[in-house]
Design a protein around this motif. Structure first.
Motif, PDB file in Angstrom:
ATOM      1  N   THR A 196       6.756  17.748  19.008  1.00 46.01           N
ATOM      2  CA  THR A 196       6.071  17.710  17.714  1.00 46.01           C
ATOM      3  C   THR A 196       7.032  18.042  16.581  1.00 46.01           C
ATOM      4  O   THR A 196       6.965  17.431  15.509  1.00 46.01           O
ATOM      5  CB  THR A 196       4.908  18.707  17.704  1.00 46.01           C
ATOM      6  N   ALA A 256       7.828  15.685  13.512  1.00 45.21           N
ATOM      7  CA  ALA A 256       7.686  16.122  12.126  1.00 45.21           C
ATOM      8  C   ALA A 256       8.975  15.892  11.357  1.00 45.21           C
ATOM      9  O   ALA A 256       8.953  15.520  10.176  1.00 45.21           O
ATOM     10  CB  ALA A 256       7.293  17.595  12.077  1.00 45.21           C
ATOM     11  N   ILE A 279       9.072  12.404  10.324  1.00 46.71           N
ATOM     12  CA  ILE A 279       8.168  12.161   9.196  1.00 46.71           C
ATOM     13  C   ILE A 279       8.816  12.603   7.888  1.00 46.71           C
ATOM     14  O   ILE A 279       8.823  11.871   6.893  1.00 46.71           O
ATOM     15  CB  ILE A 279       6.842  12.908   9.419  1.00 46.71           C
ATOM     16  N   ILE A 324       4.417  10.490  17.765  1.00 52.62           N
ATOM     17  CA  ILE A 324       4.021  11.020  16.453  1.00 52.62           C
ATOM     18  C   ILE A 324       4.672  10.202  15.335  1.00 52.62           C
ATOM     19  O   ILE A 324       4.009   9.787  14.382  1.00 52.62           O
ATOM     20  CB  ILE A 324       4.405  12.501  16.349  1.00 52.62           C
ATOM     21  N   ILE A 343       3.013   6.703  15.102  1.00 52.47           N
ATOM     22  CA  ILE A 343       1.687   6.729  14.464  1.00 52.47           C
ATOM     23  C   ILE A 343       1.854   6.844  12.953  1.00 52.47           C
ATOM     24  O   ILE A 343       1.222   6.120  12.181  1.00 52.47           O
ATOM     25  CB  ILE A 343       0.846   7.906  15.015  1.00 52.47           C
ATOM     26  N   PHE A 344       2.763   7.741  12.526  1.00 53.47           N
ATOM     27  CA  PHE A 344       2.962   7.923  11.088  1.00 53.47           C
ATOM     28  C   PHE A 344       3.478   6.643  10.449  1.00 53.47           C
ATOM     29  O   PHE A 344       2.963   6.197   9.416  1.00 53.47           O
ATOM     30  CB  PHE A 344       3.932   9.077  10.844  1.00 53.47           C
ATOM     31  N   MET A 351       0.767   4.017  10.191  1.00 53.36           N
ATOM     32  CA  MET A 351      -0.236   4.300   9.171  1.00 53.36           C
ATOM     33  C   MET A 351       0.344   4.130   7.780  1.00 53.36           C
ATOM     34  O   MET A 351      -0.346   3.740   6.839  1.00 53.36           O
ATOM     35  CB  MET A 351      -0.774   5.724   9.339  1.00 53.36           C
ATOM     36  N   GLU A 352       1.646   4.452   7.642  1.00 53.55           N
ATOM     37  CA  GLU A 352       2.262   4.443   6.324  1.00 53.55           C
ATOM     38  C   GLU A 352       2.591   3.028   5.853  1.00 53.55           C
ATOM     39  O   GLU A 352       2.571   2.752   4.666  1.00 53.55           O
ATOM     40  CB  GLU A 352       3.545   5.284   6.374  1.00 53.55           C
ATOM     41  N   ARG A 371       0.658  -0.776   2.620  1.00 56.58           N
ATOM     42  CA  ARG A 371      -0.469  -0.174   1.927  1.00 56.58           C
ATOM     43  C   ARG A 371      -0.940  -1.038   0.791  1.00 56.58           C
ATOM     44  O   ARG A 371      -0.248  -1.892   0.322  1.00 56.58           O
ATOM     45  CB  ARG A 371      -0.122   1.210   1.391  1.00 56.58           C
ATOM     46  N   VAL A 430       1.625  18.167  11.539  1.00 55.14           N
ATOM     47  CA  VAL A 430       1.503  16.718  11.710  1.00 55.14           C
ATOM     48  C   VAL A 430       0.124  16.197  11.311  1.00 55.14           C
ATOM     49  O   VAL A 430       0.028  15.204  10.596  1.00 55.14           O
ATOM     50  CB  VAL A 430       1.837  16.337  13.169  1.00 55.14           C
ATOM     51  N   VAL A 453      -0.266  15.825   7.606  1.00 55.14           N
ATOM     52  CA  VAL A 453       0.430  14.650   7.079  1.00 55.14           C
ATOM     53  C   VAL A 453      -0.368  13.383   7.378  1.00 55.14           C
ATOM     54  O   VAL A 453      -0.545  12.515   6.511  1.00 55.14           O
ATOM     55  CB  VAL A 453       1.841  14.557   7.693  1.00 55.14           C
ATOM     56  N   LEU A 454      -0.902  13.287   8.605  1.00 52.58           N
ATOM     57  CA  LEU A 454      -1.671  12.084   8.947  1.00 52.58           C
ATOM     58  C   LEU A 454      -2.931  11.987   8.092  1.00 52.58           C
ATOM     59  O   LEU A 454      -3.310  10.901   7.634  1.00 52.58           O
ATOM     60  CB  LEU A 454      -2.029  12.101  10.435  1.00 52.58           C
ATOM     61  N   VAL A 513      -1.845  10.718   4.690  1.00 49.18           N
ATOM     62  CA  VAL A 513      -1.589   9.273   4.705  1.00 49.18           C
ATOM     63  C   VAL A 513      -2.902   8.512   4.714  1.00 49.18           C
ATOM     64  O   VAL A 513      -3.081   7.540   3.968  1.00 49.18           O
ATOM     65  CB  VAL A 513      -0.737   8.899   5.936  1.00 49.18           C
ATOM     66  N   ALA A 514      -3.851   8.981   5.545  1.00 51.81           N
ATOM     67  CA  ALA A 514      -5.147   8.301   5.613  1.00 51.81           C
ATOM     68  C   ALA A 514      -5.841   8.344   4.258  1.00 51.81           C
ATOM     69  O   ALA A 514      -6.403   7.341   3.803  1.00 51.81           O
ATOM     70  CB  ALA A 514      -6.019   8.945   6.678  1.00 51.81           C
ATOM     71  N   SER A 563      -4.393   8.619   1.310  1.00 44.73           N
ATOM     72  CA  SER A 563      -3.682   7.776   0.355  1.00 44.73           C
ATOM     73  C   SER A 563      -3.997   6.304   0.574  1.00 44.73           C
ATOM     74  O   SER A 563      -3.850   5.491  -0.332  1.00 44.73           O
ATOM     75  CB  SER A 563      -2.179   8.011   0.452  1.00 44.73           C
ATOM     76  N   ARG A 564      -4.450   5.958   1.775  1.00 44.89           N
ATOM     77  CA  ARG A 564      -4.785   4.555   2.033  1.00 44.89           C
ATOM     78  C   ARG A 564      -6.258   4.255   1.790  1.00 44.89           C
ATOM     79  O   ARG A 564      -6.662   3.092   1.798  1.00 44.89           O
ATOM     80  CB  ARG A 564      -4.420   4.179   3.466  1.00 44.89           C
TER      81      ARG A 564
END
Lengths: 236, 80
Positions: free
Chosen positions: A141, A145, A148, A225, A228-229, A232-233, A236, B63, B66-67, B70-71, B73-74
């Motif tokens: 993790t 991080a 990220i 991790i 996934i980030f 999602m990022e 947009r 973590v 942060v997720l 992000v969610a 912000s979307r």
């Protein structure tokens, strides 16, 4: 009326729960069943029998290895679900508009300064999991991080190179794969899936296997991790 | 002394939990939730579970926050 009904239902549900709690043995008492059977055995024999000085690691990866194997598979499934949902249909939109990253100089400098130390700490946590608190999950993790925070500072394209394209799926699946590998090694060695060698002289093999699983979980967790980030990022 | 500290931490935990439910601003809710994780992490540590405390700090306070961000912000920042 509705509120009264809800309150009545809640009280009705609370009564058996509170009764059950009052039946529990007193908190922290040494004669609890939890302290006298399995735990006592683990504390007494764990260190030499399971291969790690940290009893938590013994329990998680050796005595309760099956549970952790399933857990690791669940985490991998979470990544698969995120990828399936977010990448559904539009696999090629990721490169369209790149938001220009304008990060404060202070933040950028501090992150760049600390990054190698964070990475070092993560590796330390992973490979010391069998001696001190920590292990694959925690260290992984921390690594994730770090990925990220580097994405936030360096921008996405730069940071994505941390996880090269070709070995990426293998790294993401590292945790379940290592577990299955060790499990099969145990199968050929002792006849049981995840069966660790039990002989007194083979203690170093047990430790090596635990270490291999820790590293697998760490690498896999970090890759999952970060992925996934990034998923999602993106777009947009 | 130690018991008084425990009680303060547990009260903080309950306050955070209730605040998360009542906040309409999802960004604030995410931050409060990470505070909840941080308090929980201290409690794990005080209860003698450093392994769980590390996981809670890294996953719960780090973590997942942060997720969540992000969610948010979307999607939309405010709860309807």
């Amino acid at each position: 009326m509705k509120k009264a009904l809800v309150a009545a239902l809640l009280i009705l549900a609370a009564i058996p729960l509170l009764l059950a709690v009052s039946e529990l043995p007193p908190h922290g008492s040494a004669s609890n069943a939890t302290y006298t059977h399995v735990s006592a055995y683990y504390l007494e024999h764990g260190a030499e029998e399971a291969g790690a000085e940290n009893i938590i690691t013994d329990v998680i990866l050796n005595y309760r290895g099956f549970d952790t194997n399933g857990e690791v598979t669940v985490i991998f499934t979470a990544l698969a679900a995120v990828l399936a949902v977010l990448l559904l249909g539009d696999a090629s939109t990721a490169t369209e508009d790149k938001p220009s990253h304008s990060v404060s100089v202070v933040v950028s400098f501090i992150v760049r300064l600390l990054a190698p130390f964070i990475a070092m700490f993560a590796v330390y946590v992973i490979i010391n999991g069998h001696i001190s608190p920590g292990g694959g999950f925690q260290g992984g993790t921390i690594l994730g991080a770090l990925a990220i925070v580097l994405t936030l500072v360096l921008g996405e394209d730069e940071a994505r190179r941390l996880l090269p394209e070709r070995p990426k799926p293998w790294l993401q699946a590292a945790a379940p794969l290592t577990f299955i590998g060790i499990g099969l090694a145990g199968l050929t060695d002792t006849g049981f899936y995840l069966g660790f060698p039990t002989a007194e002289a083979l203690s170093w093999i047990r430790t090596m296997w635990l270490l291999a699983i820790e590293i697998g979980i760490g690498v896999g967790g970090a890759a999952i991790i970060a992925s996934i980030f990034w998923t999602m990022e993106a777009e947009r | 002394m130690s018991q008084a500290f425990d009680i303060v931490l547990l009260l903080l935990l309950i306050t955070c939990a209730i605040a998360v439910i009542h906040t309409k601003d999802l960004l604030a809710a995410a931050i409060i939730f990470s505070t909840y994780s941080l308090v929980m992490c201290v409690i794990w540590q005080l209860r003698g579970a450093p392994d769980v405390a590390m996981t809670e700090a890294a996953v719960g306070a780090g973590v997942t926050t942060v997720l969540f961000l992000v969610a948010i912000s979307r999607t939309a920042r405010r709860e309807k």
